[in-house]
Write a protein that holds these residues in place. Structure first.
Motif: not given
Length: 242
Positions: A10-22
């Motif tokens: 998922r792109y959105s994450a409650s604690r760290f949005p966009g974390k997978l694209m960092q």
């Protein structure tokens, strides 16, 4: 036996949005995870399954395989179930998209559970690691698991289990690592069965299997890994990558 890996993302994450694209060492976290999973050479195929066009493009533009979810899903297992419903496979391994340091020996142990399960008693297998730090044991973000004498899961909780009422008893605590291997049939059952009270209360998806009488074999590993849930986790991962 055909075995694939699915990486729900998922792109959105409650604690760290966009974390997978960092960025992690010049590539995105999700790309690092995908490539590490492919490089284990344990799977007949590896896919990222996502609700995000950004993540889909990130994987496919670099030669990887990705699937776009059709429906909205509350958990990774539902997302994977939709993707594999009509695939000709036996076992699917769920690798977390935010854990780029894939540990080959642990994944192999999960797969071996099914290779040696001649009676087909195991519906799914998952990993656990022993923990001793009391802050981690009491942290609700750390899911704990208790098992029987054959390492079948009895219950999962965000609370400390077992509760140390008698402090003279040397209780052993295990953290549940969210890496699963499923029989296809068990995962599709999960997808079709409604959420019940315990899962809804704890917000731990594998409780649904226990509530419906499925058997979960836990495999102990000593590899903690790095789960990227916060910006601080990402900085730790960057140091480890170097």
């Amino acid at each position: 036996m055909k075995i694939i890996s699915m990486i729900p993302a998922r792109y959105s994450a409650s604690r760290f949005p966009g974390k997978l694209m960092q960025d992690l060492g010049g590539k995105s976290v999700i790309r690092r995870t995908y490539e590490a999973t492919v490089n284990t050479n344990l799977f007949d195929d590896v896919y990222v399954v996502t609700d995000s066009q950004v993540i889909f493009d990130e994987i496919t533009s670099h030669g990887g395989k990705a699937i776009m979810s059709i429906k909205e899903h509350e958990c990774g297992s539902d997302r994977i179930a939709e993707a594999i419903e009509f695939m000709d496979i036996d076992i699917v391994v769920n690798v977390q998209g935010d854990e780029p340091f894939t540990e080959v020996s642990a994944l192999r142990k999960l797969i071996d559970v099914f290779k040696y399960d001649d009676k087909k008693e195991v519906d799914l297998a998952s990993l656990m690691v022993k923990i001793t730090d009391w802050d981690e044991i009491t942290n609700p973000n750390t899911v704990k698991v208790i098992v029987d004498n054959n390492n079948f899961a009895l219950y999962f909780s965000r609370s400390p289990i077992p509760y140390p009422r008698d402090e003279t008893v040397q209780a052993v605590y295990h953290k549940h690592k969210g890496v699963y291997a499923f029989r296809k049939e068990a995962l599709l059952d999960f997808y079709k069965l409604p959420m019940m009270t315990l899962e809804a209360s704890e917000k731990i998806e594998c409780i649904r299997y226990l509530e419906y009488g499925k058997k979960i074999k836990m495999v102990e590993t000593d590899v903690q890994g790095v789960e990227i849930d916060t910006p601080e986790d990402l900085e730790r991962a960057k140091k480890l990558w170097k």
